[in-house]
Write a protein that holds these residues in place. Structure first.
Motif, PDB file in Angstrom:
ATOM      1  N   GLY A  91       7.789  -1.569  -7.971  1.00  0.00           N
ATOM      2  CA  GLY A  91       6.931  -1.867  -6.836  1.00  0.00           C
ATOM      3  C   GLY A  91       7.520  -1.486  -5.498  1.00  0.00           C
ATOM      4  N   CYS A  92       6.936  -2.046  -4.456  1.00  0.00           N
ATOM      5  CA  CYS A  92       7.253  -1.677  -3.082  1.00  0.00           C
ATOM      6  C   CYS A  92       8.682  -2.044  -2.695  1.00  0.00           C
ATOM      7  N   SER A 169       0.735   6.043  -9.988  1.00  0.00           N
ATOM      8  CA  SER A 169       0.585   5.447  -8.659  1.00  0.00           C
ATOM      9  C   SER A 169      -0.468   6.189  -7.847  1.00  0.00           C
ATOM     10  N   ARG A 174      -1.271  -0.078  -9.536  1.00  0.00           N
ATOM     11  CA  ARG A 174      -0.464  -0.829  -8.578  1.00  0.00           C
ATOM     12  C   ARG A 174       0.777  -1.425  -9.240  1.00  0.00           C
ATOM     13  N   GLY A 175       1.773  -1.700  -8.390  1.00  0.00           N
ATOM     14  CA  GLY A 175       2.969  -2.393  -8.857  1.00  0.00           C
ATOM     15  C   GLY A 175       4.045  -1.511  -9.446  1.00  0.00           C
ATOM     16  N   ASP A 178       4.530   2.150  -5.030  1.00  0.00           N
ATOM     17  CA  ASP A 178       3.442   2.178  -4.056  1.00  0.00           C
ATOM     18  C   ASP A 178       3.479   3.475  -3.250  1.00  0.00           C
TER      19      ASP A 178
END
Length: 258
Positions: A91-92, A169, A174-175, A178
């Motif tokens: 993730g981010c 992505s 998502r996840g 990002d």
């Protein structure tokens, strides 16, 4: 003089791939752990940690359980090691760094002083970003197999996996990675943090036999370099890596006491 080169034959590429998989799968299955447990860096009893907190951060797609051996080693030496609690470290980047910062802050409050950040691969990069943000709560940083100079410097099978994740992505899954972390403000912040000067002592441990990330990308100019010979997955049980930590951690603890 011109030297003529020839592309590797299919069976040569297959052989290299098999060797890399063998070097990676063995440690992942715990086959390299017994050698570490017999090594003096493990069997020698010492308590140089003096209650210093250590935040241990797994790599991309890794879980805290994958770093259990390392946490146990820290505990045996008088440190207070804790899990990163990032799930699978997907993730981010900015979100994960914020979570790690809070975790480090809590550990510093619990142990009464700055903590050591230890991270594998992406975990080391995240630890570096926390150290840049909060040098007041960090006494030292250890990164191993962390391509801070080029976070996308993946090799072999890892490169194919990275491409798949990037495509997923881009399609809106998502996840994972990002899009903002690849092209937006999060990417800019990450690049800035990875290039920023460090105000804490740091060591960057790398291997030319890594097989997953490019070893040159792990040579952080702000850190001391230490070369080992293990595979990417084997670093977590490589006695040479633990020896490198054992000779530096006491100095970081001494700085913490001042």
């Amino acid at each position: 003089m011109t030297v003529e080169t020839f592309p590797a034959r299919p069976w040569q590429r297959l052989g290299r791939t098999a060797r890399l998989l063998g070097r990676s799968l063995g440690p992942a299955m715990g086959l390299s752990t017994p050698a570490l447990l017999r090594h003096p860096v493990w069997t020698t009893r010492t308590a140089d940690g003096n209650g210093t907190g250590v935040l241990v951060i797994p790599g991309f797609g890794g879980v805290d359980a994958s770093m259990a051996v390392m946490r146990h080693w820290f505990r045996r030496r008088g440190y207070v090691p804790v899990r990163a609690r990032l799930g699978m470290n997907l993730g981010c980047t900015d979100v994960l760094v914020a979570r790690l910062e809070r975790r480090a802050e809590e550990l510093a409050g619990r142990t009464g002083g700055p903590v050591v950040l230890v991270g594998h691969s992406r975990g080391g990069m995240l630890g570096r970003l926390v150290a840049v943000r909060r040098p007041d709560i960090v006494s030292g940083l250890a990164m191993f197999g962390s391509p801070v100079l080029d976070p996308l410097d993946a090799r072999g099978l890892a490169r194919q996996i990275l491409r798949v994740l990037l495509r997923l992505s881009a399609f809106g899954v998502r996840g994972l990675l990002d899009q903002d972390c690849l092209t937006g403000s999060c990417r800019d912040a990450t690049a800035g943090g990875l290039a920023a000067p460090l105000q804490v002592p740091a060591v960057a441990i790398y291997s030319r036999e890594d097989g997953v990330v490019g070893w040159r990308s792990c040579q952080d100019p702000e850190a001391e370099w230490v070369e080992v010979s293990s595979s990417h997955t084997g670093m977590g049980t490589d006695p040479a890596l633990y020896t490198a930590l054992a000779t530096r951690l006491p100095r970081w603890v001494a700085v913490r006491r001042r």
